[in-house]
Write a protein that holds these residues in place. Structure first.
Motif, PDB file in Angstrom:
ATOM      1  N   ASN A 121     -43.122  33.529 -24.491  1.00  0.00           N
ATOM      2  CA  ASN A 121     -44.156  32.990 -25.367  1.00  0.00           C
ATOM      3  C   ASN A 121     -44.939  34.146 -25.965  1.00  0.00           C
ATOM      4  O   ASN A 121     -44.513  35.306 -25.882  1.00  0.00           O
ATOM      5  N   SER A 122     -46.081  33.861 -26.534  1.00  0.00           N
ATOM      6  CA  SER A 122     -46.823  34.871 -27.295  1.00  0.00           C
ATOM      7  C   SER A 122     -47.447  35.967 -26.439  1.00  0.00           C
ATOM      8  O   SER A 122     -47.854  36.998 -26.974  1.00  0.00           O
ATOM      9  N   VAL A 123     -47.542  35.793 -25.111  1.00  0.00           N
ATOM     10  CA  VAL A 123     -48.175  36.813 -24.275  1.00  0.00           C
ATOM     11  C   VAL A 123     -47.179  37.593 -23.421  1.00  0.00           C
ATOM     12  O   VAL A 123     -47.560  38.505 -22.691  1.00  0.00           O
ATOM     13  N   THR A 124     -45.910  37.222 -23.517  1.00  0.00           N
ATOM     14  CA  THR A 124     -44.900  37.838 -22.645  1.00  0.00           C
ATOM     15  C   THR A 124     -44.868  39.355 -22.789  1.00  0.00           C
ATOM     16  O   THR A 124     -44.781  40.091 -21.800  1.00  0.00           O
ATOM     17  N   ALA A 125     -44.947  39.839 -24.020  1.00  0.00           N
ATOM     18  CA  ALA A 125     -44.857  41.293 -24.249  1.00  0.00           C
ATOM     19  C   ALA A 125     -45.996  42.036 -23.560  1.00  0.00           C
ATOM     20  O   ALA A 125     -45.794  43.158 -23.064  1.00  0.00           O
ATOM     21  N   TYR A 126     -47.182  41.434 -23.492  1.00  0.00           N
ATOM     22  CA  TYR A 126     -48.310  42.082 -22.825  1.00  0.00           C
ATOM     23  C   TYR A 126     -48.044  42.209 -21.322  1.00  0.00           C
ATOM     24  O   TYR A 126     -48.351  43.240 -20.702  1.00  0.00           O
ATOM     25  N   ILE A 127     -47.510  41.130 -20.721  1.00  0.00           N
ATOM     26  CA  ILE A 127     -47.209  41.170 -19.285  1.00  0.00           C
ATOM     27  C   ILE A 127     -46.145  42.230 -19.006  1.00  0.00           C
ATOM     28  O   ILE A 127     -46.255  43.009 -18.048  1.00  0.00           O
ATOM     29  N   VAL A 128     -45.121  42.271 -19.854  1.00  0.00           N
ATOM     30  CA  VAL A 128     -44.050  43.257 -19.690  1.00  0.00           C
ATOM     31  C   VAL A 128     -44.621  44.674 -19.794  1.00  0.00           C
ATOM     32  O   VAL A 128     -44.252  45.568 -19.021  1.00  0.00           O
ATOM     33  N   ALA A 129     -45.555  44.869 -20.722  1.00  0.00           N
ATOM     34  CA  ALA A 129     -46.177  46.188 -20.866  1.00  0.00           C
ATOM     35  C   ALA A 129     -46.924  46.575 -19.595  1.00  0.00           C
ATOM     36  O   ALA A 129     -46.892  47.736 -19.161  1.00  0.00           O
ATOM     37  N   GLY A 130     -47.596  45.597 -18.967  1.00  0.00           N
ATOM     38  CA  GLY A 130     -48.285  45.857 -17.713  1.00  0.00           C
ATOM     39  C   GLY A 130     -47.325  46.197 -16.585  1.00  0.00           C
ATOM     40  O   GLY A 130     -47.586  47.092 -15.777  1.00  0.00           O
ATOM     41  N   LEU A 131     -46.199  45.482 -16.538  1.00  0.00           N
ATOM     42  CA  LEU A 131     -45.166  45.774 -15.534  1.00  0.00           C
ATOM     43  C   LEU A 131     -44.631  47.191 -15.709  1.00  0.00           C
ATOM     44  O   LEU A 131     -44.517  47.963 -14.741  1.00  0.00           O
ATOM     45  N   GLU A 132     -44.324  47.528 -16.953  1.00  0.00           N
ATOM     46  CA  GLU A 132     -43.762  48.858 -17.228  1.00  0.00           C
ATOM     47  C   GLU A 132     -44.789  49.950 -16.953  1.00  0.00           C
ATOM     48  O   GLU A 132     -44.451  51.013 -16.423  1.00  0.00           O
ATOM     49  N   GLY A 133     -46.056  49.695 -17.307  1.00  0.00           N
ATOM     50  CA  GLY A 133     -47.104  50.682 -17.075  1.00  0.00           C
ATOM     51  C   GLY A 133     -47.326  50.965 -15.598  1.00  0.00           C
ATOM     52  O   GLY A 133     -47.749  52.060 -15.221  1.00  0.00           O
ATOM     53  N   ALA A 134     -47.038  49.960 -14.744  1.00  0.00           N
ATOM     54  CA  ALA A 134     -47.195  50.132 -13.295  1.00  0.00           C
ATOM     55  C   ALA A 134     -45.871  50.503 -12.635  1.00  0.00           C
ATOM     56  O   ALA A 134     -45.754  50.456 -11.411  1.00  0.00           O
ATOM     57  N   ALA A 135     -44.873  50.863 -13.463  1.00  0.00           N
ATOM     58  CA  ALA A 135     -43.567  51.340 -12.973  1.00  0.00           C
ATOM     59  C   ALA A 135     -42.893  50.315 -12.065  1.00  0.00           C
ATOM     60  O   ALA A 135     -42.388  50.643 -10.983  1.00  0.00           O
ATOM     61  N   TYR A 136     -42.859  49.041 -12.504  1.00  0.00           N
ATOM     62  CA  TYR A 136     -42.179  47.995 -11.729  1.00  0.00           C
ATOM     63  C   TYR A 136     -40.692  48.316 -11.623  1.00  0.00           C
ATOM     64  O   TYR A 136     -40.032  48.597 -12.623  1.00  0.00           O
ATOM     65  N   LYS A 137     -40.163  48.259 -10.412  1.00  0.00           N
ATOM     66  CA  LYS A 137     -38.778  48.666 -10.160  1.00  0.00           C
ATOM     67  C   LYS A 137     -37.827  47.492  -9.957  1.00  0.00           C
ATOM     68  O   LYS A 137     -36.615  47.679  -9.872  1.00  0.00           O
ATOM     69  N   GLY A 138     -38.366  46.280  -9.846  1.00  0.00           N
ATOM     70  CA  GLY A 138     -37.515  45.128  -9.561  1.00  0.00           C
ATOM     71  C   GLY A 138     -36.835  44.574 -10.799  1.00  0.00           C
ATOM     72  O   GLY A 138     -36.860  45.158 -11.878  1.00  0.00           O
TER      73      GLY A 138
END
Length: 481
Positions: free
Chosen positions: A428-445
């Motif tokens: 949806n319209s906010v997915t990219a923001y969540i993904v950016a947060g995941l990437e910024g915190a170096a999510y490995k899963g």
């Protein structure tokens, strides 16, 4: 473009209109905004389906009848134009037939608007004024529960625990606005020892208005987080509205959760503060949680109580210790308090655990805010030892206004910190923001983005395996994109 245009002539189109009305709570403004931003009506019902209520069935019947009459009139004009040389008959008839999807999408709101203005609103105003007198005359303690989140949970804990020694009545479910309070007041007998009234803030001035009508003697503020920012615009404005309770309730009877960091700017020294560490002089120790519930001990001087609740999550300790301490203050015995806390159960779609195919699902899909995400992701981290695979599922949060990017980026960071094996996001319209947060915190899963939420939730049992723990937070109705 062709598919989008054709979608308004599908047999299911009129049913979709009623679904949109139902999803907008039969409010003309939200419904019409949803209608005009929709490009393809065949994709509207992705998450839910139409509930066949009496109102929905009547509206659908009216739409079908009106559309058929308009098409019939169009065919009549075409007939007169061809066979009786009626000037413009064919053109006007064709236009009339082609226009029915737009015409009836708007005509359907006319009876709703007139009914609300001339029937519903006057009747509601009368009921609300009657309830003001009922609350003013009531001799019992009246506890208002307000906050950006946790209101229904706190209300139900108060009702469950205090009912073990007092006659208690509480507003039902999430019925938390003036007309709901009015219906609640009409059912009171007057001999209740205590009333619990949930306040559902939605726009500036709501809390002050509710307080003026229900006249609380005590109040609990459960926390403050970005919510309804489409109306409040800023978190500070929401906080100002919620903390207006301090103008109606004595400060020593106003209980504020300091587990919520956003309440700090609004605290006064004489407010009664509580959190997961304690309340009213009682301290929390030995706090543990699992999918089966939460256990902890509270102590004050030489007094000590070991408590157990079926509520899930360490964050529940703050609410539970406040209610236990308040219950003791109001005269309940220690045994009554223990029994009351033990009787508390998870509430529907609010940190509600259930088994599915050998996995455990933590259903926290009712509404949502950043503080809810914080405790949900913390719970997922706390359950590491009991999980074969940790899975986090969410579409994001609604009504975040200008804070949406910041909130969802922080949400992504919180998810990453809890280290799930798999994150499932609904596109949806906010997915990219969540993904950016995941990437910024170096999510490995693993990250999975779903484009068909209804299909995913419907087939959840085929997605999980024995030993999985799945935390599902928030849900978007189809009027959010």
């Amino acid at each position: 473009m062709i598919k989008a245009l054709a979608s308004v002539y599908r047999p299911a189109y009129l049913r979709t209109l009623v679904y949109m009305l139902q999803g907008s709570e039969y409010q003309a403004g939200p419904y019409l905004r949803w209608f005009w931003r929709t490009q393809n009506f065949s994709t509207v019902m992705k998450r839910r389906s139409l509930e066949p209520t009496k109102a929905a069935r009547l509206l659908l019947a009216a739409l079908r009848t009106g559309a058929l009459l308009q098409i019939g009139a169009g065919l009549g004009l075409v007939y007169l134009g061809i066979w009786h040389n009626l000037a413009g008959g064919v053109a006007f008839g064709a236009a009339l037939m082609l226009a029915y999807p737009v015409v009836w999408a708007h005509l359907v709101v006319v009876p709703l608007v007139f009914g609300r203005v001339f029937i519903s609103q006057p009747a509601e105003r009368k009921l609300v004024e009657q309830s003001r007198a009922i609350f003013a005359a009531h001799k019992g303690i009246r506890i208002a529960v307000a906050g950006s989140y946790g209101k229904t949970t706190m209300k139900e804990i108060l009702l469950t625990v205090l009912s073990h020694g007092l006659r208690v009545a509480a507003t039902p479910a999430n019925k938390n606005v003036s007309i709901s309070h009015a219906y609640f007041a009409r059912k009171l007998t007057g001999d209740e020892d205590l009333l619990v009234i949930e306040y559902g803030e939605g726009a500036p001035g709501d809390i002050a208005r509710f307080a003026a009508i229900t006249q609380p003697t005590h109040a609990v503020i459960t926390g403050l987080a970005p919510a309804h920012l489409d109306q409040y615009k800023t978190l500070q404005a929401a906080g100002k509205d919620i903390f207006s309770l301090a103008e109606n309730v004595a400060h020593d009877k106003l209980f504020v959760s300091t587990d919520s960091p956003s309440t700090q700017p609004f605290l006064a020294a004489d407010f009664q503060q509580f959190n997961s560490h304690g309340a009213l002089g009682w301290k929390v120790t030995k706090l543990e949680t699992s999918v089966h519930g939460t256990t902890f001990t509270i102590s004050k001087g030489k007094r000590k109580l070991a408590l157990r609740s079926s509520l899930v999550g360490k964050h529940q300790a703050g609410f539970l210790v406040l209610v236990a301490a308040l219950a003791l203050q109001l005269g309940l015995t220690e045994e009554q308090v223990k029994a009351g806390v033990s009787a508390t159960q998870p509430f529907e779609h609010r940190m509600q655990p259930y088994p599915l195919g050998g996995a455990w699902i933590i259903d926290d899909t009712y509404n949502g805010n950043l503080e809810g995400i914080r405790v949900g992701t913390q719970l997922l981290a706390d359950l590491t030892a009991s999980a074969r695979r940790k899975i986090y599922v969410s579409p994001g949060l609604v009504d975040q206004g200008g804070e949406s990017e910041r909130v969802h980026t922080e949400m992504g960071r919180l998810i990453a910190v809890s280290k799930p094996d798999l994150v499932v996001l609904m596109q949806n319209s906010v997915t990219a923001y969540i993904v950016a947060g995941l990437e910024g915190a170096a999510y490995k899963g693993e990250l999975q983005i779903e484009t068909n939420p209804l299909e995913f939730y419907t087939n959840l049992k085929h997605f999980v395996a024995a030993g999985d723990v799945v935390v599902m937070q928030n849900d978007w109705t189809d009027n959010y994109a």
